[in-house]
Design a protein around this motif. Sequence first.
Motif, PDB file in Angstrom:
ATOM      1  N   VAL A 257      51.481  39.379  46.499  1.00 18.50           N
ATOM      2  CA  VAL A 257      50.072  39.736  46.365  1.00 18.50           C
ATOM      3  C   VAL A 257      49.526  39.023  45.133  1.00 18.50           C
ATOM      4  CG1 VAL A 257      48.449  41.592  45.784  1.00 18.50           C
ATOM      5  CG2 VAL A 257      50.278  42.024  47.446  1.00 18.50           C
ATOM      6  N   ARG A 258      48.378  38.365  45.290  1.00 15.59           N
ATOM      7  CA  ARG A 258      47.707  37.776  44.111  1.00 15.59           C
ATOM      8  C   ARG A 258      46.210  38.054  44.255  1.00 15.59           C
ATOM      9  NH1 ARG A 258      49.670  33.214  44.500  1.00 15.59           N
ATOM     10  NH2 ARG A 258      48.109  31.886  45.465  1.00 15.59           N
ATOM     11  N   ILE A 259      45.564  38.336  43.131  1.00 14.96           N
ATOM     12  CA  ILE A 259      44.101  38.485  43.116  1.00 14.96           C
ATOM     13  C   ILE A 259      43.587  37.585  42.002  1.00 14.96           C
ATOM     14  CG2 ILE A 259      42.143  40.059  42.920  1.00 14.96           C
ATOM     15  CD1 ILE A 259      44.062  42.386  43.569  1.00 14.96           C
ATOM     16  N   GLU A 260      42.673  36.692  42.356  1.00 20.92           N
ATOM     17  CA  GLU A 260      42.221  35.692  41.380  1.00 20.92           C
ATOM     18  C   GLU A 260      40.701  35.629  41.346  1.00 20.92           C
ATOM     19  OE1 GLU A 260      43.002  31.630  42.519  1.00 20.92           O
ATOM     20  OE2 GLU A 260      43.007  30.974  40.430  1.00 20.92           O
ATOM     21  N   ASP A 261      40.168  35.750  40.136  1.00 18.42           N
ATOM     22  CA  ASP A 261      38.725  35.599  39.951  1.00 18.42           C
ATOM     23  C   ASP A 261      38.444  34.640  38.801  1.00 18.42           C
ATOM     24  OD1 ASP A 261      36.964  37.682  41.659  1.00 18.42           O
ATOM     25  OD2 ASP A 261      39.008  38.425  41.368  1.00 18.42           O
ATOM     26  N   ASP A 262      37.196  34.198  38.738  1.00 14.52           N
ATOM     27  CA  ASP A 262      36.794  33.209  37.741  1.00 14.52           C
ATOM     28  C   ASP A 262      35.877  33.879  36.722  1.00 14.52           C
ATOM     29  OD1 ASP A 262      38.180  31.484  39.379  1.00 14.52           O
ATOM     30  OD2 ASP A 262      36.380  30.746  40.400  1.00 14.52           O
ATOM     31  N   VAL A 263      36.168  33.635  35.453  1.00 13.65           N
ATOM     32  CA  VAL A 263      35.474  34.356  34.388  1.00 13.65           C
ATOM     33  C   VAL A 263      34.867  33.378  33.381  1.00 13.65           C
ATOM     34  CG1 VAL A 263      35.756  36.045  32.517  1.00 13.65           C
ATOM     35  CG2 VAL A 263      37.087  36.294  34.625  1.00 13.65           C
ATOM     36  N   LEU A 264      33.606  33.634  33.044  1.00 15.07           N
ATOM     37  CA  LEU A 264      32.937  32.874  31.989  1.00 15.07           C
ATOM     38  C   LEU A 264      33.137  33.623  30.678  1.00 15.07           C
ATOM     39  CD1 LEU A 264      30.935  30.656  30.998  1.00 15.07           C
ATOM     40  CD2 LEU A 264      29.075  32.178  31.725  1.00 15.07           C
ATOM     41  N   VAL A 265      33.786  32.967  29.714  1.00 13.65           N
ATOM     42  CA  VAL A 265      34.119  33.637  28.455  1.00 13.65           C
ATOM     43  C   VAL A 265      32.874  33.779  27.582  1.00 13.65           C
ATOM     44  CG1 VAL A 265      35.499  33.524  26.352  1.00 13.65           C
ATOM     45  CG2 VAL A 265      36.473  32.715  28.531  1.00 13.65           C
ATOM     46  N   SER A 266      32.613  34.995  27.127  1.00 12.14           N
ATOM     47  CA  SER A 266      31.565  35.249  26.132  1.00 12.14           C
ATOM     48  C   SER A 266      31.834  36.645  25.578  1.00 12.14           C
ATOM     49  CB  SER A 266      30.172  35.176  26.760  1.00 12.14           C
ATOM     50  OG  SER A 266      29.854  36.397  27.391  1.00 12.14           O
ATOM     51  N   ASN A 267      31.004  37.082  24.662  1.00 13.01           N
ATOM     52  CA  ASN A 267      31.201  38.425  24.134  1.00 13.01           C
ATOM     53  C   ASN A 267      30.953  39.475  25.202  1.00 13.01           C
ATOM     54  OD1 ASN A 267      32.089  38.130  21.427  1.00 13.01           O
ATOM     55  ND2 ASN A 267      30.077  37.211  20.978  1.00 13.01           N
ATOM     56  N   ASN A 268      30.232  39.057  26.232  1.00 12.80           N
ATOM     57  CA  ASN A 268      30.007  39.922  27.383  1.00 12.80           C
ATOM     58  C   ASN A 268      30.455  39.128  28.611  1.00 12.80           C
ATOM     59  OD1 ASN A 268      29.136  41.954  29.001  1.00 12.80           O
ATOM     60  ND2 ASN A 268      26.953  41.427  28.832  1.00 12.80           N
ATOM     61  N   PRO A 269      31.787  38.998  28.817  1.00  8.75           N
ATOM     62  CA  PRO A 269      32.301  38.061  29.817  1.00  8.75           C
ATOM     63  C   PRO A 269      31.713  38.320  31.195  1.00  8.75           C
ATOM     64  CG  PRO A 269      34.095  39.044  28.560  1.00  8.75           C
ATOM     65  CD  PRO A 269      32.856  39.806  28.211  1.00  8.75           C
ATOM     66  N   GLU A 270      31.445  37.250  31.899  1.00  2.00           N
ATOM     67  CA  GLU A 270      30.852  37.371  33.233  1.00  2.00           C
ATOM     68  C   GLU A 270      31.884  36.965  34.279  1.00  2.00           C
ATOM     69  OE1 GLU A 270      27.355  34.949  33.783  1.00  2.00           O
ATOM     70  OE2 GLU A 270      27.370  35.341  35.953  1.00  2.00           O
ATOM     71  N   VAL A 271      32.159  37.881  35.211  1.00  3.95           N
ATOM     72  CA  VAL A 271      33.044  37.519  36.320  1.00  3.95           C
ATOM     73  C   VAL A 271      32.199  36.752  37.322  1.00  3.95           C
ATOM     74  CG1 VAL A 271      34.590  38.342  38.124  1.00  3.95           C
ATOM     75  CG2 VAL A 271      34.488  39.539  35.921  1.00  3.95           C
ATOM     76  N   LEU A 272      32.379  35.437  37.352  1.00  2.44           N
ATOM     77  CA  LEU A 272      31.505  34.575  38.156  1.00  2.44           C
ATOM     78  C   LEU A 272      31.679  34.831  39.652  1.00  2.44           C
ATOM     79  CD1 LEU A 272      32.060  31.272  36.149  1.00  2.44           C
ATOM     80  CD2 LEU A 272      30.012  32.709  36.101  1.00  2.44           C
ATOM     81  N   THR A 273      32.833  35.349  40.008  1.00  4.99           N
ATOM     82  CA  THR A 273      33.150  35.589  41.427  1.00  4.99           C
ATOM     83  C   THR A 273      32.883  37.042  41.820  1.00  4.99           C
ATOM     84  OG1 THR A 273      35.392  35.804  40.579  1.00  4.99           O
ATOM     85  CG2 THR A 273      34.890  33.794  41.771  1.00  4.99           C
ATOM     86  N   ARG A 274      32.128  37.778  40.993  1.00  4.82           N
ATOM     87  CA  ARG A 274      32.000  39.217  41.200  1.00  4.82           C
ATOM     88  C   ARG A 274      31.351  39.597  42.524  1.00  4.82           C
ATOM     89  NH1 ARG A 274      28.351  37.378  37.910  1.00  4.82           N
ATOM     90  NH2 ARG A 274      26.137  37.889  38.144  1.00  4.82           N
ATOM     91  N   LYS A 275      30.562  38.690  43.095  1.00  3.33           N
ATOM     92  CA  LYS A 275      29.886  39.049  44.350  1.00  3.33           C
ATOM     93  C   LYS A 275      30.849  39.116  45.525  1.00  3.33           C
ATOM     94  CE  LYS A 275      25.317  37.363  43.117  1.00  3.33           C
ATOM     95  NZ  LYS A 275      24.495  36.153  43.182  1.00  3.33           N
ATOM     96  N   LEU A 276      32.024  38.542  45.357  1.00  2.00           N
ATOM     97  CA  LEU A 276      32.999  38.551  46.450  1.00  2.00           C
ATOM     98  C   LEU A 276      33.888  39.786  46.286  1.00  2.00           C
ATOM     99  CD1 LEU A 276      33.986  36.751  48.836  1.00  2.00           C
ATOM    100  CD2 LEU A 276      35.808  36.007  47.297  1.00  2.00           C
ATOM    101  N   PRO A 277      33.836  40.723  47.244  1.00  3.47           N
ATOM    102  CA  PRO A 277      34.649  41.938  47.103  1.00  3.47           C
ATOM    103  C   PRO A 277      36.137  41.607  46.943  1.00  3.47           C
ATOM    104  CG  PRO A 277      33.131  42.114  48.967  1.00  3.47           C
ATOM    105  CD  PRO A 277      33.057  40.706  48.485  1.00  3.47           C
ATOM    106  N   LYS A 278      36.829  42.480  46.221  1.00  2.76           N
ATOM    107  CA  LYS A 278      38.280  42.284  46.044  1.00  2.76           C
ATOM    108  C   LYS A 278      38.991  42.505  47.367  1.00  2.76           C
ATOM    109  CE  LYS A 278      38.014  42.248  41.454  1.00  2.76           C
ATOM    110  NZ  LYS A 278      38.357  41.130  40.594  1.00  2.76           N
ATOM    111  N   LYS A 279      38.458  43.442  48.140  1.00  7.85           N
ATOM    112  CA  LYS A 279      39.058  43.731  49.441  1.00  7.85           C
ATOM    113  C   LYS A 279      38.102  43.238  50.511  1.00  7.85           C
ATOM    114  CE  LYS A 279      42.262  47.494  49.318  1.00  7.85           C
ATOM    115  NZ  LYS A 279      42.413  48.901  49.109  1.00  7.85           N
ATOM    116  N   LEU A 280      38.619  42.430  51.380  1.00 10.20           N
ATOM    117  CA  LEU A 280      37.774  41.880  52.437  1.00 10.20           C
ATOM    118  C   LEU A 280      38.249  42.412  53.775  1.00 10.20           C
ATOM    119  CD1 LEU A 280      37.660  38.200  51.152  1.00 10.20           C
ATOM    120  CD2 LEU A 280      35.708  39.757  51.261  1.00 10.20           C
ATOM    121  N   ASP A 281      37.308  42.726  54.647  1.00  9.68           N
ATOM    122  CA  ASP A 281      37.675  43.079  56.015  1.00  9.68           C
ATOM    123  C   ASP A 281      38.106  41.804  56.727  1.00  9.68           C
ATOM    124  OD1 ASP A 281      37.090  45.712  55.767  1.00  9.68           O
ATOM    125  OD2 ASP A 281      34.976  45.443  56.306  1.00  9.68           O
ATOM    126  N   PHE A 282      38.953  41.961  57.684  1.00 13.97           N
ATOM    127  CA  PHE A 282      39.370  40.765  58.421  1.00 13.97           C
ATOM    128  C   PHE A 282      39.784  41.158  59.836  1.00 13.97           C
ATOM    129  CE2 PHE A 282      43.081  42.703  56.789  1.00 13.97           C
ATOM    130  CZ  PHE A 282      44.077  42.451  57.712  1.00 13.97           C
TER     131      PHE A 282
END
Lengths: 335, 335
Positions: B308-333
């Motif tokens: 199992v791996r879960i990978e997201d992309d993060v913009l580093v700042s004092n208030n870090p932004e998860v750039l991939t946040r719109k994509l749910p961690k769990k996806l229906d399939f």
Amino acid sequence: MNNEKIIDKLTEENFDSMFVFKPENIKYISDFYPTSFAYLVIANDEPILYVNSIDKQDAEAQSKIETCDIKKLSEIKDLLVGNIAVEGSVDFEYLKYLTNDISKLKMSDAIEKARMIKTSDEIDKIRKSIEIASKSIYEIDFTKSEKYAAATLEFNMNINGSNNPAFDTIVASAVRSSSPHSVPTDNKVETPIVVDWGARYDHYCSDITRTFIDTERQEEIWDIVLEAQKAAYDVVAPGVKCSDVDKAARDVIADYGYGDYFIHSTGHSFGLDIHESPNISFNNDSLLEENMVITIEPGIYIPGELGVRIEDDVLVSNNPEVLTRKLPKKLDFVI
Amino acid sequence: MNNEKIIDKLTEENFDSMFVFKPENIKYISDFYPTSFAYLVIANDEPILYVNSIDKQDAEAQSKIETCDIKKLSEIKDLLVGNIAVEGSVDFEYLKYLTNDISKLKMSDAIEKARMIKTSDEIDKIRKSIEIASKSIYEIDFTKSEKYAAATLEFNMNINGSNNPAFDTIVASAVRSSSPHSVPTDNKVETPIVVDWGARYDHYCSDITRTFIDTERQEEIWDIVLEAQKAAYDVVAPGVKCSDVDKAARDVIADYGYGDYFIHSTGHSFGLDIHESPNISFNNDSLLEENMVITIEPGIYIPGELGVRIEDDVLVSNNPEVLTRKLPKKLDFVI
């Protein structure tokens, strides 16, 4: 057997060991294509593959040579004995870890030299790669944009058994066909359509171009390019200079007055890499050898108007075989 | 502005000129990504791009720096004045043409250093790349083989505006999910399904992993990985050691007794390259900085069972932004 050729060449060049880093060269020697940092050391006439934990299982299953856990580069200094060879394409930054004196490292193209002459196993893989690429072009979808067409072709190659495209697929239509390396755009597809594509089968490439045409002017240029290609075919044989093959194609195009519009080489060798030595160019006087696999791909590119290229893959022998011969030069298409 | 940073760094490092060869570095400096042999020379605080005829037209249209016809490498010796810098990744074989004394050449990572901190224009391109990748996963077709699923995802990315995949798409299902770099097979897709994919938008990457699960055991592992990922997120900030971010994720997984099964780093920076510095690994004590873009991708891989791996992309700042946040961690399939 491949590896004996390499070791003989290294001995002949007076090397005692070699550090091998390029994934294609590792694949050639070990039969394993690393997916992450890996290297191979040839010493005492024996190649040993070093892979990290992520590749361990697959490497052990696929490699035909001894496989070990990767070490830090600084720890392999002791393995690299005597005169040390490196690949010309090795990253400069790695070299300082291999030796205390970089000036002692010399380049060797022993592996690239061996790779020039394909084994029957390699030729079979190239045939398979060509089969996948050829089959896939019939399902290209020209009804939308160039990008869409390229995407459909790459998809078909993938589901027909390609690892991935041999290179970025070119679909260059209308005036964009006049640029040989044109990147597919969102523009609607119009003739002429230059499609340059290739598959990879077990990492071995294919490389084909067809130009889809439908006007008399396009046909006029297309006929000249085909004549140039045939002239180049006729010259291919072991012992012939690469430059003579290039000249055969170039002379035909020049005779029709389009010499200035044939702005690239007539072809190149390929295998695990899409561009290998020798290049079939005007200034390469090296000789073709039996079982080289080369492209023959003349083209005419008239800026602001159109471009036409026809590219096939040829196995060099006294009776050269056009490996892509089953794919017609002219293909029907629907827009 | 990017280029001023590079030139300042070179001056600081006491270099007078630099030879730049890597296409990604050429793109960074000039905004043009070469499709064939090209290089760039920085001298007298001014970068100049050299391209061959095939790239000329596009380079002149796209490059924001001066563009010239390519010369033989041996002819640019005169341009490279004083202390000469080269990239660590430059091919060893080119160096002999640049200077009469290779030992005078020194590596500089001035460009890679500049590239670590993304400009707002670069962040926008990464956002776009993430948008393409995210949108495309919803149309992946799991009804056939892993290879077929990967091909459908790559096709969707292509038609959604990706240049090409950021890397070979991973679809690793059933027991094959336990190998982090598994290559898609002809096997039918079964859960758990690790899908690791990314697009390229104007050559800028995205990099995402989702694991599709449907049993309690898979969910148990998945929950731990998600907890590890959240723990790593919580640590991300400018000034924090990369190794501390790795440790945050690793500690969670170790606490659950799966420490031996998290066999790679927690993440890496990316941009024009899919792997850039810094690496988010246990032994990298370098500090995160504002506007780095990194992946956070813990995983658990139990040999012979599942991964199992879960990978997201993060913009580093004092208030870090998860750039991939719109994509749910769990996806229906649907299979």
